[in-house]
Design a protein around this motif. Structure first.
Motif, mmCIF file in Angstrom:
data_model
loop_
_atom_site.group_PDB
_atom_site.id
_atom_site.type_symbol
_atom_site.label_atom_id
_atom_site.label_comp_id
_atom_site.label_asym_id
_atom_site.label_seq_id
_atom_site.Cartn_x
_atom_site.Cartn_y
_atom_site.Cartn_z
ATOM 1 N N ILE A 16 9.962 1.319 -4.008
ATOM 2 C CA ILE A 16 8.542 1.390 -4.792
ATOM 3 C C ILE A 16 8.091 1.985 -5.081
ATOM 4 C CG2 ILE A 16 7.017 2.447 -2.275
ATOM 5 C CD1 ILE A 16 7.764 0.029 -0.869
ATOM 6 N N PRO A 17 6.969 2.000 -6.014
ATOM 7 C CA PRO A 17 6.577 3.207 -6.937
ATOM 8 C C PRO A 17 6.205 4.610 -6.571
ATOM 9 C CG PRO A 17 5.006 0.913 -6.721
ATOM 10 C CD PRO A 17 6.600 1.145 -5.854
ATOM 11 N N GLY A 18 5.934 5.344 -7.616
ATOM 12 C CA GLY A 18 5.492 6.871 -7.205
ATOM 13 C C GLY A 18 6.386 7.595 -6.031
ATOM 14 N N ASN A 19 5.561 8.659 -5.984
ATOM 15 C CA ASN A 19 6.808 9.480 -5.236
ATOM 16 C C ASN A 19 6.026 10.234 -3.745
ATOM 17 O OD1 ASN A 19 7.971 11.130 -6.987
ATOM 18 N ND2 ASN A 19 5.997 11.336 -8.169
ATOM 19 N N LEU A 20 5.547 9.025 -2.970
ATOM 20 C CA LEU A 20 5.214 9.378 -1.413
ATOM 21 C C LEU A 20 6.006 9.788 -0.547
ATOM 22 C CD1 LEU A 20 2.434 9.862 0.140
ATOM 23 C CD2 LEU A 20 2.531 7.038 0.821
ATOM 24 N N ILE A 21 7.244 8.545 -0.973
ATOM 25 C CA ILE A 21 7.953 8.853 0.308
ATOM 26 C C ILE A 21 8.753 10.353 -0.433
ATOM 27 C CG2 ILE A 21 10.117 8.059 0.970
ATOM 28 C CD1 ILE A 21 8.937 5.151 0.354
ATOM 29 N N GLU A 22 8.849 10.442 -1.516
ATOM 30 C CA GLU A 22 9.827 11.550 -1.502
ATOM 31 C C GLU A 22 9.183 12.609 -0.950
ATOM 32 O OE1 GLU A 22 10.931 11.925 -5.712
ATOM 33 O OE2 GLU A 22 11.577 13.795 -5.641
ATOM 34 N N SER A 23 8.273 12.751 -1.279
ATOM 35 C CA SER A 23 6.895 13.533 -1.100
ATOM 36 C C SER A 23 6.896 14.194 0.494
ATOM 37 C CB SER A 23 5.762 13.761 -1.738
ATOM 38 O OG SER A 23 4.497 13.264 -0.638
ATOM 39 N N MET A 24 6.869 13.120 1.355
ATOM 40 C CA MET A 24 6.928 12.708 3.059
ATOM 41 C C MET A 24 8.356 13.331 2.993
ATOM 42 S SD MET A 24 5.318 9.059 3.353
ATOM 43 C CE MET A 24 5.578 9.630 5.414
#
Lengths: 298, 298
Positions: free
Chosen positions: B28-36
């Motif tokens: 998935i592009p970007g960092n949303l999941i990582e930041s969650m």
């Protein structure tokens, strides 16, 4: 059918539901309730609740629970606008010709009003489930809406959009833009229509058609938004024009050009209309609504 | 009963549930999941899921749905911490000895990770309702949790706290502080315990007792937190000390003095313990847990 009159009536009904559902408590310290109410009542086309209500009716829904779902829908949407407008994101001071929530109440309240609206949407969905004649349908509808709003839906698209703008994201820029448009805008339109239909008992096959239809009209709506950002005036669209350019946002227009973009809007709208023809009952209003959304001038 | 061993086991079980429920998508592009994931996995005492699980067991609950509810509980709590730490609110860079979400991923992602966690909590609750043997109980539990998190619960308290700090709120300062503590901290503890019990089928009278019990232990927990802020060290509590003073926050300590505050903690804890004695089955662990929460040194 007089579309404008029909639309006006449906918007009025949606607004009544929303106003009824908004928090009204007095004697609570602070401005949270005021800032929640302000964010929602500042206006808006109520596109998503109207689409949700329409699909509910197309599938024969009659119960009052739809009002909770329509209101929840608008709370989710408004919450995302509240946060989009924040200084750390788009830093917009004006929306619909009025001050944005953080411009009116300060940055901290812009954050908290958005949080409270998002949470309140779910409070309303549980109230709606509680009232629903068919609880299974209501749970299914609420679940769909929650997923379309989340990290694999609207919020996922929003975050990629923000990161692309702030730090850039490597990869095919058109592909990334399409991901953003699919998630940030289309997902919630899909969710609105699917939840309305599911609440009235639509089956899996029907929900699949509706998802595709929502996708097409959602994308058309977004590309039209990008077109208006470069062709409209602040007066006509109620917010600063060239805001995408100001924010250094690459839109569909920059990549494929305005003519190609306008052609894409029509193509997507036609696809949505053709999908609507596969649904049961009268979809005349729905199809007119699609044209209204994709060919709007504000 | 070896309380520490029992607690360790329960925290481990809660952590397993949370880790299983966290988003895992790749590509998935970007960092949303990582930041969650970062926000949740950075640690924490998992007090609320443990309390929720305990009440579920006290009322005879055995189903797997509790795991979705415990995870949702922790997502809601983590979401509020993400946003509390933002520059526009407390502007904290350190929590639990590690960088806060916005310090690690930037301000925009601090906002969006908090949003996505809050929304995801509800995605999980609908999954839990879907899995539950008794859907009525599950809806009831989720509804309680949503209200305790919202504008009349945690988020309401949070907003009054912020406004008091930023612009001041007129009125009796002790009363306002008590409102904040009741809502910002106690509401979610009440919600955790009530939802656990409701999920297992507790009745209205029992939920009332649990609400009161959660209120008392939640207030004790908050006052102890204020005490630790002035008596602890950065090393022992994992975040800067005197942060309340730095943020110009009037706490219970400033108003009534540290001795009176310490007395209040014991009084509230005793009330919670007495209420626990009114519940069915074995509440030995729960009562030990109350002492652990109110007499903790970090």
């Amino acid at each position: 059918m007089d579309f404008n009159k029909e639309l006006e009536e449906r918007v009025k009904k949606a607004n009544q539901a929303i106003e009824e559902c908004l928090p009204k408590e007095k004697n609570i310290p602070g401005n949270l309730i005021e800032s929640m109410r302000y964010s929602v009542l500042v206006g808006g086309k109520r596109v998503r609740p109207v689409l949700m209500g329409e699909l509910f009716e197309i599938f024969g829904g009659t119960g009052k629970e739809i009002r909770f779902f329509q209101s929840a829908m608008e709370m989710i949407h408004t919450s995302s606008l509240c946060h989009d407008d924040l200084p750390a994101l788009d830093n917009d001071m004006l929306r619909r010709g009025k001050k944005t929530t953080h411009a009116q109440f300060g940055e901290a309240m812009g954050i908290l009003a958005g949080d409270a609206l998002l949470n309140y949407a779910y409070e309303l969905l549980f109230d709606g489930i509680n009232e629903a004649q068919n609880k299974e349908n209501a749970i299914r509808a609420a679940r769909i809406l929650s997923k379309k709003s989340g990290y694999l839906g609207m919020l996922g698209g929003q975050s990629v959009d923000v990161e692309r703008e702030k730090t850039g994201i490597e990869g095919d820029q058109l592909e990334i833009l399409e991901y953003i448009n699919e998630k940030k805008t289309a997902a919630l339109i899909e969710g609105a229509m699917m939840a309305g239909a599911a609440l009235a008992g639509a089956n899996d096959g029907q929900l699949e058609i509706i998802e595709k239809m929502g996708n097409r009209i959602g994308l058309a709506f977004q590309i039209q938004d990008d077109i208006l950002d470069v062709t409209g005036t602040t007066e006509s669209i109620g917010k600063p024009v060239f805001s995408d350019m100001k924010n250094n946002k690459e839109t569909y227009i920059n990549i494929v050009g305005i003519e190609e973009a306008a052609k894409k809007v029509i193509e997507l709208t036609n696809e949505a209309v053709a999908l609507a023809d596969q649904l049961p009952r009268n979809t005349e209003f729905l199809k007119e609504m699609f044209s209204y959304l994709s060919l709007r001038k504000k």
